[in-house]
Design an enzyme around this catalytic site. Structure first.
Site, PDB file in Angstrom:
ATOM      1  N   GLN A 104      26.361  -9.581  26.478  1.00  0.00           N
ATOM      2  CA  GLN A 104      26.020  -8.947  25.204  1.00  0.00           C
ATOM      3  C   GLN A 104      25.020  -7.816  25.427  1.00  0.00           C
ATOM      4  OE1 GLN A 104      24.814 -11.641  22.122  1.00  0.00           O
ATOM      5  NE2 GLN A 104      24.581  -9.996  20.650  1.00  0.00           N
ATOM      6  N   PHE A 105      25.539  -6.600  25.589  1.00  0.00           N
ATOM      7  CA  PHE A 105      24.683  -5.451  25.857  1.00  0.00           C
ATOM      8  C   PHE A 105      23.708  -5.172  24.719  1.00  0.00           C
ATOM      9  CE2 PHE A 105      27.909  -3.324  23.375  1.00  0.00           C
ATOM     10  CZ  PHE A 105      27.241  -2.278  22.752  1.00  0.00           C
ATOM     11  N   THR A 106      24.022  -5.628  23.506  1.00  0.00           N
ATOM     12  CA  THR A 106      23.148  -5.343  22.365  1.00  0.00           C
ATOM     13  C   THR A 106      21.783  -6.017  22.483  1.00  0.00           C
ATOM     14  OG1 THR A 106      24.097  -7.144  21.059  1.00  0.00           O
ATOM     15  CG2 THR A 106      25.095  -4.955  20.797  1.00  0.00           C
TER      16      THR A 106
END
Length: 149
Positions: free
Chosen positions: A78-80
């Site tokens: 999850q890059f966020t």
């Protein structure tokens, strides 16, 4: 590297409304990889995930690790998690590692978990896909790990 750990009684990931992975008792991990992360960060946090004592025995809380209870892990990249929101209202993702490099380190992180828990106990979503995640958080217990701390 940042990881959100949620202790779950069940968790599932769907892509295009089809189940990609699911687990019973264990952890749901959300894993964010930054541009500065290395294999040392993956080693540090995989060790922490495997050894944190978030499970109980009867009325004795914080007694057992995921290994002790033979739990499962469902991990989702999850890059966020690397978003910066200091300026303005639009998240800034410049600190998030890009595609191929992020996937390589993420896979190394998964391999570290699998080496200890076993490949059958570690599942993941679909890297780069739009996923729907569902879980039943037990406790609720949610812990945030950061390799810089």
């Amino acid at each position: 590297m940042r990881i959100v750990i949620q202790k779950v009684s069940q968790a599932m990931v769907k892509v295009d409304n089809e189940i990609v992975s699911q687990i019973a008792k264990g952890y749901m991990l959300l894993v964010g990889i930054s541009t500065e992360d290395t294999i040392a960060d993956a080693q540090k946090l995989s060790n922490k995930v495997l050894n944190l004592r978030l499970f109980e025995t009867g009325d004795q809380f914080w007694k057992h690790s995921i290994q002790d209870v033979q739990g499962e892990i469902l991990s989702v990249s999850q890059f966020t998690l690397m978003a910066r929101t200091k300026k303005g209202n639009k998240p800034d993702f410049h600190k998030a590692q890009k595609g191929e490099h992020a996937q390589e380190l993420y896979n190394q992180f998964l391999d570290l978990l699998k080496t200890t828990l076993g490949a059958d106990k570690v599942k993941d979503g679909q890297f780069g896909a739009m996923m729907s995640c569902s879980l039943t958080n037990e406790g609720p217990v949610t812990i945030i790990l950061d390799s810089t701390e």
